[in-house]
Design a protein around this motif. Sequence first.
Motif, PDB file in Angstrom:
ATOM      1  N   SER A 187       1.013  -1.127  -0.016  1.00 33.65           N
ATOM      2  CA  SER A 187      -0.008   0.034  -0.133  1.00 33.65           C
ATOM      3  C   SER A 187       0.720   1.161   0.036  1.00 33.65           C
ATOM      4  O   SER A 187       0.613   2.203  -0.575  1.00 33.65           O
ATOM      5  N   LEU A 188       2.166   1.386   0.713  1.00 34.49           N
ATOM      6  CA  LEU A 188       2.780   2.509   0.713  1.00 34.49           C
ATOM      7  C   LEU A 188       3.516   2.587  -0.575  1.00 34.49           C
ATOM      8  O   LEU A 188       3.410   3.773  -1.075  1.00 34.49           O
ATOM      9  N   LEU A 189       3.941   1.448  -1.535  1.00 31.72           N
ATOM     10  CA  LEU A 189       4.472   1.705  -2.716  1.00 31.72           C
ATOM     11  C   LEU A 189       3.372   2.158  -3.483  1.00 31.72           C
ATOM     12  O   LEU A 189       3.826   3.128  -4.644  1.00 31.72           O
ATOM     13  N   ASN A 190       2.110   1.871  -3.622  1.00 24.74           N
ATOM     14  CA  ASN A 190       1.095   2.314  -4.401  1.00 24.74           C
ATOM     15  C   ASN A 190       1.196   3.825  -4.111  1.00 24.74           C
ATOM     16  O   ASN A 190       0.621   4.799  -5.114  1.00 24.74           O
ATOM     17  N   GLU A 191       1.015   4.270  -2.864  1.00 29.11           N
ATOM     18  CA  GLU A 191       0.912   5.768  -2.623  1.00 29.11           C
ATOM     19  C   GLU A 191       2.039   6.587  -3.129  1.00 29.11           C
ATOM     20  O   GLU A 191       1.804   7.596  -3.698  1.00 29.11           O
ATOM     21  N   ILE A 192       3.115   5.771  -3.065  1.00 28.59           N
ATOM     22  CA  ILE A 192       4.381   6.460  -3.518  1.00 28.59           C
ATOM     23  C   ILE A 192       4.042   6.785  -5.160  1.00 28.59           C
ATOM     24  O   ILE A 192       4.618   7.707  -5.705  1.00 28.59           O
TER      25      ILE A 192
END
Length: 341
Positions: A187-192
Amino acid sequence: MNTSDFYYELPEYLIAQEPIYPRDMSRLMVLHRENGNIEHKIFKDIIDYLNPGDCLVLNNTRVIPARLFGTKEGTKSSIEFLLLTRKSKDRWEVMVRPGKKAKPGSRIIFGDGQLTAQVVDIVEGGNRIVEFIYEGVFENILDRLGNMPLPPYIKKELKDKERYQTVYSKYEGSAAAPTAGLHFTESLLNEIEKKGIKLAYITLHVGLGTFRPVKVDNIEEHRMHSEYFEITQESADLINSTKNNGNRVICVGTTSTRTIESVADDSGMICAKKGWTDIFIYPGYKFKCSDGLITNFHLPESTLMMLVSALAGKGYIMKAYEEAIREEYRFFSFGDAMFII
């Protein structure tokens, strides 16, 4: 410059014995090189320090269950293997304990005969070249018999093997995890990515030599181990376009840094390539492509301490480590993170 210049005292209780859950809730120390400020954050806050147009370089290697326990043929002698480098289909360079029981010609039995290794040669440093004998698919047998090669400073059993893999791990071949990447969640990579930050994946199969203390007094006399890497054309194009646009290339981990610095030219451009690198980065090195680094807290007197000192300055790094100890950050593979910007 002396190896002892990179020594610091670490209380044993600060060595992380298990990973944080969720991954992105580990702590994050942010080092601002321009003004020398130090901030204390949570890892998921890292998105606030990334700008649209930046590029993260991530190492998508995957750790193999490289630790095997067997017995010497015809005896009850216990022998431990740690697989290091695949030399050909069935030949590997391995670390053996105890080495004196693994002379050339010796045969080691694993898993009640599911796997046999014959010692072929002894190489520099005492490692062995062995040939494996088995029926079926080697990777399947290794998955059944092998154990994750956790560093010796981690005493606690790891119940979930995937916690010693990054969420983006893909290509098997490492004897150790690229630990800076352990903090990222999907999810953090998607937000990035949604923020406009590019993700460039490279592969470097991590060897155990990465984590060993340097044993010579003068660091310039240290001989670096070699590690296999691959950079695709797609990733090279992402990194080069970032540099051409005046944006930052930020490496996730020292392995990513070493990989792109191994192939970068004087203008900071890189090329698609595969091969071996033994680049040793220590203070005085002029970085060609890397503009920032996300990393963990490293062992004293290690080549990794020298690399981060080359990027941020030794005095600044030692000050940051003193503060990390004072603030009781968690150290090493399962520990907290640092972002050098």
